[in-house]
Write an enzyme that holds these catalytic residues in place. Structure first.
Site, PDB file in Angstrom:
ATOM      1  N   GLU A 107     -59.448   5.604  18.768  1.00  0.00           N
ATOM      2  CA  GLU A 107     -58.852   6.937  19.532  1.00  0.00           C
ATOM      3  C   GLU A 107     -60.019   8.090  19.771  1.00  0.00           C
ATOM      4  OE1 GLU A 107     -55.214   7.902  17.247  1.00  0.00           O
ATOM      5  OE2 GLU A 107     -54.202   6.725  18.307  1.00  0.00           O
TER       6      GLU A 107
ATOM      7  N   GLU B 173     -52.235  -0.380  18.807  1.00  0.00           N
ATOM      8  CA  GLU B 173     -51.397   0.292  18.163  1.00  0.00           C
ATOM      9  C   GLU B 173     -49.974   0.499  18.835  1.00  0.00           C
ATOM     10  OE1 GLU B 173     -52.895   3.562  15.908  1.00  0.00           O
ATOM     11  OE2 GLU B 173     -54.541   2.941  15.709  1.00  0.00           O
TER      12      GLU B 173
HETATM   13  P1  P53 Z   1     -49.596   8.795  11.948  1.00  0.00           P
HETATM   14  C1  P53 Z   1     -52.376  11.426  16.477  1.00  0.00           C
HETATM   15  C2  P53 Z   1     -52.015  10.993  17.703  1.00  0.00           C
HETATM   16  C3  P53 Z   1     -51.914   9.793  17.648  1.00  0.00           C
HETATM   17  C4  P53 Z   1     -52.149   8.720  17.104  1.00  0.00           C
HETATM   18  O1  P53 Z   1     -50.265   8.111  13.100  1.00  0.00           O
HETATM   19  C5  P53 Z   1     -52.646   9.070  16.032  1.00  0.00           C
HETATM   20  C6  P53 Z   1     -52.752  10.542  15.620  1.00  0.00           C
HETATM   21  C7  P53 Z   1     -53.458  10.838  14.382  1.00  0.00           C
HETATM   22  O2  P53 Z   1     -52.281  11.069  13.502  1.00  0.00           O
HETATM   23  O3  P53 Z   1     -53.083   8.235  15.117  1.00  0.00           O
HETATM   24  C8  P53 Z   1     -53.157   6.792  15.000  1.00  0.00           C
HETATM   25  O4  P53 Z   1     -49.983   7.974  10.870  1.00  0.00           O
HETATM   26  C9  P53 Z   1     -54.262   6.468  14.439  1.00  0.00           C
HETATM   27  C10 P53 Z   1     -53.783   5.646  13.040  1.00  0.00           C
HETATM   28  C11 P53 Z   1     -52.315   6.315  12.642  1.00  0.00           C
HETATM   29  C12 P53 Z   1     -51.507   6.334  13.770  1.00  0.00           C
HETATM   30  O5  P53 Z   1     -51.721   6.523  14.705  1.00  0.00           O
HETATM   31  O6  P53 Z   1     -50.102  10.123  12.112  1.00  0.00           O
HETATM   32  O7  P53 Z   1     -55.177   5.250  15.056  1.00  0.00           O
HETATM   33  O8  P53 Z   1     -54.801   5.651  12.094  1.00  0.00           O
HETATM   34  O9  P53 Z   1     -52.249   6.053  11.441  1.00  0.00           O
HETATM   35  C13 P53 Z   1     -49.955   6.759  13.375  1.00  0.00           C
HETATM   36  O10 P53 Z   1     -47.998   8.666  11.876  1.00  0.00           O
END
Ligand code: P53
Length: 479
Positions: free
Chosen positions: A177, A376
């Site tokens: 990201e 993801e």
């Molecule tokens: P969490 C921000 C916005 C979009 C994705 O996020 C993001 C983030 C950072 O929080 O992170 C990605 O755990 C990232 C993962 C993360 C996942 O999305 O905040 O690549 O490491 O865990 C979900 O709910």
């Protein structure tokens, strides 16, 4: 031409080292930026402390102890039928301080064992080189990616692991990201992407972000070049967070605002996939005096190190509106974001928009014409364990089902080339944004709470059996 899910489609799941491994000091590992982050809560940010403080709780230190549980966990992934498993190599296991000449053999050995365990079940590792876990020493001594020397440290790290795992790993991604830091008002995003730990009112935030991002892009391109020399069969991708930005209304100024917001958020992918800065970014950086240190040699490197595929995360769309009908646009900050009245949101306020994934896939195909991997996607939600140890997570199944359907529509009806789908947090882990365990994404439940209490025991959720069937039927039976 046949527009259907390929037979060798990479169904799997995704995690990141710092969010599940724990064992933060074992095998000679050094601390990473994630090790100085406290636990936040829903709507409460994590603190980034100066070093590790004795009276604070750091959820990533132990996480779900995958470091010791990986054989059991991978066995469960195999039972679901995973074809691939996306994780990262914790940079600070290989280079505990980040700037050493020699790698840490114990750290390398851990991933030898982990990848061997995957291959035992025919699971292909998909590896991110830098997933929010820069060695903390590089933050303290060099100020993170503001320093050009970080390029050398990163490329050295990449070279070491490319060589070591050239027969174990085929699919790689450089920076997770990389475009999150576009919102440079968020302390957390700057720290995780670039190791930039800055005060909220630091006037340099914007300039430092663009400089750090440039060095990362050069490092990414160099890694792609080196990787292809080490093994020409490597598939090396970029990884962007794909959040489509919709206009709040059909007012032309809102439509234009959304277009500019997309440009400012996705130019990273232009550089990584096409090898050049887009003209709108050249114009923006020049007009705002943000073009500090971009050399002619850097530009050649960017051209020579374009990626093989585009990895991206998709959770939600966002909606933006022009402010005071002003078409000029500076950045995708919180003040431009509007609520979308047509979408429901998760308990953490993330809008739920399956059609947005189809939009994202079409948009990426239109711009880059490269294979796409959804690395993801998922729903963070609270789960309840019943008295007989069941987890009935029908909300998670509903979310994933709608998104997989949207992906299949993009493949079959729109002709978009998608090579894989790895839902996020396939086993419950520490949330990156909040540090919580209770924001769960997994098919596998882990008995651990937000304070670090619990047995660590793994339980299969209803979604476990559901996803098993999806993979078995290559996405035909979504239940
Ligand atoms: P969490 C921000 C916005 C979009 C994705 O996020 C993001 C983030 C950072 O929080 O992170 C990605 O755990 C990232 C993962 C993360 C996942 O999305 O905040 O690549 O490491 O865990 C979900 O709910």
């Amino acid at each position: 031409m046949k527009f259907s899910i390929p037979k060798d489609f990479l169904w799997g799941g995704a995690v990141a080292a710092h969010q599940l491994e724990g064992a933060w000091q074992e095998g000679g590992k050094g601390p990473s930026i994630a090790d100085v982050m406290t636990a936040g809560a829903n709507g409460v940010s994590r603190q980034i402390t100066k070093g590790i403080q004795a009276d604070k709780y750091y959820p990533n230190h132990e996480a779900i102890d995958f470091y010791h549980h990986y054989p059991e966990d991978i066995k469960l992934f195999a039972e679901m039928g995973f074809k691939c498993f996306r994780t990262s190599i914790a940079w600070a296991r290989i280079f505990p301080r980040g700037d050493e000449a020699e790698p840490n053999e114990a750290g390398l050995h851990f991933y030898d064992k982990l990848f061997a365990e995957c291959h035992k079940y025919g699971i292909e590792p998909v590896i991110t080189l830098s997933h929010f876990e820069i060695p903390y020493h590089l933050v303290e001594k060099y100020g993170g990616w503001r320093d050009r020397q970080l390029i050398d440290f990163f490329v050295h790290f990449a070279t070491v692991v490319f060589k070591r795992y050239r027969h174990q790993v085929k699919y790689w991604m450089t920076f997770n990201e990389i475009n999150n830091q576009t919102d440079y008002t968020e302390r957390f995003l700057m720290a995780t992407d670039s190791g930039l730990v800055l005060d909220d009112d630091d006037p340099q935030r914007e300039a430092l972000m663009y400089q750090a991002a440039h060095y990362e892009l050069v490092a990414s391109a160099l890694a792609v070049k080196v990787g292809h020399q080490i093994n020409p069969n490597f598939e090396i991708g970029c990884m962007i967070n794909m959040t489509p930005l919709y206009p709040a209304t059909s007012k032309p100024v809102d439509i234009f605002q959304a277009q500019k917001a997309m440009q400012r958020r996705y130019w990273f992918a232009d550089v990584q996939a096409l090898g050049t800065y887009p003209r709108h970014m050249e114009a923006f950086l020049a007009a705002n005096n943000l073009r500090d240190d971009i050399t002619a040699e850097d530009r050649i490197t960017l051209r020579e190190g374009t990626v093989d595929y585009i990895g991206f995360s998709y959770y939600n769309s966002m909606t933006v509106a022009a402010q005071k009908d002003n078409p000029e646009f500076h950045f995708v900050g919180p003040e431009a974001i509007q609520e979308n009245p047509y979408l429901k949101a998760s308990d953490w306020g993330w809008p739920i928009d399956p059609l947005g994934l189809r939009f994202a896939l079409n948009w990426l195909e239109d711009h880059y014409h490269k294979p796409l991997m959804i690395v993801e996607n998922g729903l963070g939600a609270k789960d309840e364990v019943t008295a007989d140890k069941q987890i009935h997570d029908d909300y998670r199944i509903a979310y994933l089902k709608a998104h997989i359907q949207a992906m299949e529509d993009a493949i079959e009806k729109d002709g978009v080339p998608v090579i894989g789908y790895t839902p996020w947090g396939c086993i419950d882990l520490v949330s990156a944004g909040t540090g919580q365990m209770s924001k769960r994404y997994g098919f596998i439940y882990v008995d651990r709470d937000d304070q670090g209490n619990g047995t660590g025991k793994r339980l299969k959720k209803d979604s476990f059996y559901w996803y098993q069937k999806v993979i078995k039927t290559n996405g035909q039976d979504l239940g």
